[in-house]
Design a protein around this motif. Sequence first.
Motif, PDB file in Angstrom:
ATOM      1  N   HIS A 160      11.342  -2.442 -10.416  1.00 48.98           N
ATOM      2  CA  HIS A 160       9.916  -3.467 -10.513  1.00 48.98           C
ATOM      3  C   HIS A 160       9.017  -2.980 -11.311  1.00 48.98           C
ATOM      4  CE1 HIS A 160       7.822  -7.116 -10.096  1.00 48.98           C
ATOM      5  NE2 HIS A 160       7.284  -7.004  -8.364  1.00 48.98           N
ATOM      6  N   PRO A 161       9.341  -2.704 -12.868  1.00 52.37           N
ATOM      7  CA  PRO A 161       8.338  -1.943 -13.798  1.00 52.37           C
ATOM      8  C   PRO A 161       6.958  -2.993 -13.692  1.00 52.37           C
ATOM      9  CG  PRO A 161      10.149  -2.913 -14.802  1.00 52.37           C
ATOM     10  CD  PRO A 161      10.830  -3.081 -13.450  1.00 52.37           C
ATOM     11  N   ASP A 162       6.609  -4.030 -13.668  1.00 53.91           N
ATOM     12  CA  ASP A 162       5.789  -4.409 -13.800  1.00 53.91           C
ATOM     13  C   ASP A 162       4.801  -4.528 -12.447  1.00 53.91           C
ATOM     14  OD1 ASP A 162       6.800  -5.694 -16.039  1.00 53.91           O
ATOM     15  OD2 ASP A 162       7.690  -7.391 -15.850  1.00 53.91           O
ATOM     16  N   GLY A 163       5.458  -4.740 -11.906  1.00 57.39           N
ATOM     17  CA  GLY A 163       4.618  -4.824 -10.330  1.00 57.39           C
ATOM     18  C   GLY A 163       3.767  -2.412  -9.893  1.00 57.39           C
ATOM     19  N   CYS A 164       4.339  -1.898 -10.240  1.00 61.33           N
ATOM     20  CA  CYS A 164       3.434  -0.435 -10.205  1.00 61.33           C
ATOM     21  C   CYS A 164       2.810  -0.690 -10.467  1.00 61.33           C
ATOM     22  CB  CYS A 164       5.114   0.333 -11.017  1.00 61.33           C
ATOM     23  SG  CYS A 164       4.094   2.147 -10.775  1.00 61.33           S
ATOM     24  N   VAL A 165       1.972   0.028  -9.481  1.00 63.61           N
ATOM     25  CA  VAL A 165       0.390   0.483  -9.378  1.00 63.61           C
ATOM     26  C   VAL A 165      -0.306   1.889  -9.122  1.00 63.61           C
ATOM     27  CG1 VAL A 165      -1.394  -0.094  -8.852  1.00 63.61           C
ATOM     28  CG2 VAL A 165      -0.525  -1.761  -9.075  1.00 63.61           C
ATOM     29  N   LEU A 184       1.710   3.280  -6.274  1.00 67.14           N
ATOM     30  CA  LEU A 184       2.533   4.849  -5.983  1.00 67.14           C
ATOM     31  C   LEU A 184       2.021   6.015  -5.731  1.00 67.14           C
ATOM     32  CD1 LEU A 184       5.616   3.892  -8.080  1.00 67.14           C
ATOM     33  CD2 LEU A 184       5.556   4.874  -5.482  1.00 67.14           C
ATOM     34  N   ILE A 185       1.653   6.340  -5.350  1.00 67.88           N
ATOM     35  CA  ILE A 185       0.817   7.619  -5.198  1.00 67.88           C
ATOM     36  C   ILE A 185       1.799   8.870  -5.212  1.00 67.88           C
ATOM     37  CG2 ILE A 185      -0.965  10.171  -4.149  1.00 67.88           C
ATOM     38  CD1 ILE A 185      -0.658   7.867  -1.453  1.00 67.88           C
ATOM     39  N   VAL A 186       1.339   8.895  -7.063  1.00 66.10           N
ATOM     40  CA  VAL A 186       2.610   9.677  -7.595  1.00 66.10           C
ATOM     41  C   VAL A 186       2.061  11.584  -8.005  1.00 66.10           C
ATOM     42  CG1 VAL A 186       4.256   9.869  -9.903  1.00 66.10           C
ATOM     43  CG2 VAL A 186       2.825   7.535  -8.987  1.00 66.10           C
ATOM     44  N   ASP A 187       1.936  12.465  -6.897  1.00 69.72           N
ATOM     45  CA  ASP A 187       1.338  13.226  -6.475  1.00 69.72           C
ATOM     46  C   ASP A 187       2.781  14.779  -6.174  1.00 69.72           C
ATOM     47  OD1 ASP A 187       2.198  12.888  -4.095  1.00 69.72           O
ATOM     48  OD2 ASP A 187       0.012  13.604  -3.234  1.00 69.72           O
ATOM     49  N   GLY A 188       3.618  14.401  -6.401  1.00 72.60           N
ATOM     50  CA  GLY A 188       5.083  15.045  -6.039  1.00 72.60           C
ATOM     51  C   GLY A 188       4.414  15.567  -4.232  1.00 72.60           C
ATOM     52  N   THR A 215       0.817  -1.688   0.023  1.00 69.65           N
ATOM     53  CA  THR A 215      -0.101  -0.055  -0.019  1.00 69.65           C
ATOM     54  C   THR A 215       1.046   1.689  -0.430  1.00 69.65           C
ATOM     55  OG1 THR A 215      -1.624  -1.353   1.314  1.00 69.65           O
ATOM     56  CG2 THR A 215      -1.797   1.211   1.314  1.00 69.65           C
ATOM     57  N   HIS A 216       0.509   1.869  -0.864  1.00 72.45           N
ATOM     58  CA  HIS A 216       0.927   3.479  -1.421  1.00 72.45           C
ATOM     59  C   HIS A 216       2.635   3.206  -0.435  1.00 72.45           C
ATOM     60  CE1 HIS A 216      -0.002   4.081   3.013  1.00 72.45           C
ATOM     61  NE2 HIS A 216      -1.426   4.388   2.795  1.00 72.45           N
ATOM     62  N   LEU A 217       3.419   3.023  -1.712  1.00 72.02           N
ATOM     63  CA  LEU A 217       4.945   2.611  -1.098  1.00 72.02           C
ATOM     64  C   LEU A 217       5.786   3.238  -1.022  1.00 72.02           C
ATOM     65  CD1 LEU A 217       7.196   0.457  -1.943  1.00 72.02           C
ATOM     66  CD2 LEU A 217       7.477   1.921  -3.973  1.00 72.02           C
ATOM     67  N   PHE A 218       6.792   3.500   0.251  1.00 73.02           N
ATOM     68  CA  PHE A 218       7.625   4.906   0.870  1.00 73.02           C
ATOM     69  C   PHE A 218       6.147   5.190   1.769  1.00 73.02           C
ATOM     70  CE2 PHE A 218       9.489   5.050  -3.317  1.00 73.02           C
ATOM     71  CZ  PHE A 218      10.120   4.320  -3.181  1.00 73.02           C
ATOM     72  N   ASN A 219       5.344   5.252   1.769  1.00 72.12           N
ATOM     73  CA  ASN A 219       4.464   6.027   3.359  1.00 72.12           C
ATOM     74  C   ASN A 219       3.807   5.762   3.858  1.00 72.12           C
ATOM     75  OD1 ASN A 219       3.897   8.649   1.610  1.00 72.12           O
ATOM     76  ND2 ASN A 219       4.500   8.134   0.383  1.00 72.12           N
ATOM     77  N   ALA A 229      -3.033  13.311 -13.824  1.00 73.19           N
ATOM     78  CA  ALA A 229      -1.880  13.925 -13.266  1.00 73.19           C
ATOM     79  C   ALA A 229      -1.137  12.723 -12.932  1.00 73.19           C
ATOM     80  CB  ALA A 229      -2.616  14.904 -11.855  1.00 73.19           C
ATOM     81  N   CYS A 230      -1.333  11.463 -12.015  1.00 72.60           N
ATOM     82  CA  CYS A 230      -0.356  10.521 -11.366  1.00 72.60           C
ATOM     83  C   CYS A 230       0.263  10.184 -12.998  1.00 72.60           C
ATOM     84  CB  CYS A 230      -1.286   9.297 -10.957  1.00 72.60           C
ATOM     85  SG  CYS A 230      -1.283   9.771  -9.329  1.00 72.60           S
ATOM     86  N   VAL A 231      -1.035  10.238 -13.824  1.00 72.97           N
ATOM     87  CA  VAL A 231       0.016   9.281 -15.267  1.00 72.97           C
ATOM     88  C   VAL A 231       1.125  10.050 -15.869  1.00 72.97           C
ATOM     89  CG1 VAL A 231      -0.804   8.466 -17.362  1.00 72.97           C
ATOM     90  CG2 VAL A 231      -1.918   7.753 -16.144  1.00 72.97           C
ATOM     91  N   ARG A 232       0.535  11.774 -16.140  1.00 74.21           N
ATOM     92  CA  ARG A 232       1.638  12.059 -15.973  1.00 74.21           C
ATOM     93  C   ARG A 232       2.843  12.657 -15.457  1.00 74.21           C
ATOM     94  NH1 ARG A 232      -3.405  14.542 -18.261  1.00 74.21           N
ATOM     95  NH2 ARG A 232      -3.548  16.089 -16.370  1.00 74.21           N
ATOM     96  N   ASN A 233       2.451  12.689 -14.364  1.00 73.70           N
ATOM     97  CA  ASN A 233       3.492  13.008 -13.176  1.00 73.70           C
ATOM     98  C   ASN A 233       4.687  11.631 -13.775  1.00 73.70           C
ATOM     99  OD1 ASN A 233       3.060  15.513 -12.638  1.00 73.70           O
ATOM    100  ND2 ASN A 233       1.712  14.773 -10.954  1.00 73.70           N
ATOM    101  N   PHE A 234       4.017  10.851 -13.638  1.00 75.59           N
ATOM    102  CA  PHE A 234       5.122   9.095 -13.547  1.00 75.59           C
ATOM    103  C   PHE A 234       5.958   9.405 -14.974  1.00 75.59           C
ATOM    104  CE2 PHE A 234       5.623   4.792 -14.459  1.00 75.59           C
ATOM    105  CZ  PHE A 234       5.882   4.641 -13.286  1.00 75.59           C
TER     106      PHE A 234
END
Length: 336
Positions: A243-248, A224-228, A104-108, A298-303
């Motif tokens: 691990h690119p194939d595991g990224c959600v 991953l919450i990619v909100d900056g 769940t929300h990696l790193f956090n 926005a997450c997609v573009r940030n990513f």
Amino acid sequence: EGPFINHDKRGAHAPPFLLTAPEGIKSFEDIYGERNLAENEDWLMASGGQNAGVRMITAAPEIEGVMNAIGELAKRGIVFSIGHSVASSEVATTAVRYGAGIITHLFNAMPQLHHRDPSIIGLLGASPHLSSPLSPLPPIPPQKSPKGTPNAGSPSIYTDVLHSSEAFDSTLTPPLSPFSLASPTSTTQSLSGVITPLKVGRSELHLDKGQVADMAFVRPFYGLIVDGVHSHPNSVRLAYSAHPDGCVLITDAQKILDPSLQDGVYEWRDGQRFVKAGYKLYLEGTNTLAGSVVTLDACVRNFSRYTGCSLGEAIKCATYNPAKCLGLENRKGTLR
């Protein structure tokens, strides 16, 4: 998410509602409802597929009784996600081998990456040396109630401890220790929770250039919450590279998600208020993040910007990968 999470990594979850699971799967059934934790086929047949019940649960595997429930949840087709946890590398790896399928929300709300015990984050780089298919499914480690949890014989509910913020308070994380090399089986557990024999094809010392030795489990997916705000761009790229194939990609969005909502202070619950500042959402008077208000596009573009990957690869992390994590990739996640 919750209530079987670690008090020290609770984030914005209310302490009075956090629980242990002394009776394993029965504790989960008592909270979520036995009918809501039915096996895939049962709820599909009973409701015609209209009422899915609970299909994903975030819990901390080090909490009393949680590890005992992982295998049964996975068997029922419920995705177990490791989160709001201080699990060591050994405990996190054991959870995956018993059926945990995502982080769940990696790193956090988890220990930060440490070179001697990379903890939950380290699962992205799980070493074949420490997860050989010839190593047995490890026994469920003894679980002691962590700080803030009840002792044996007391009600299975956390006591309320005041903290201005847990997000950056590393003193609450138990001391890190080297990974245990305990090991040895000829079985592996898939994301569906079914233990099947593993056909050994590539040993730890092999001659297949560009290939990785066989492992005893599939590395978990990770959100991953990619909100900056929740994760630095370098951290996002580091995870994706590992691990690119595991990224959600996820939003962790609160109910107030509204692109037109102005920055300011808003009422939340139990007399608490949260502050919105751009994509950042945090509890008033603290620096504890309380979800996000970022949109998935926005997450997609940030990513794509953060990792340098193509838009197509970024979109895959918001479509196909999450569908595969849920076992729906044959019906969802792609256009065919």
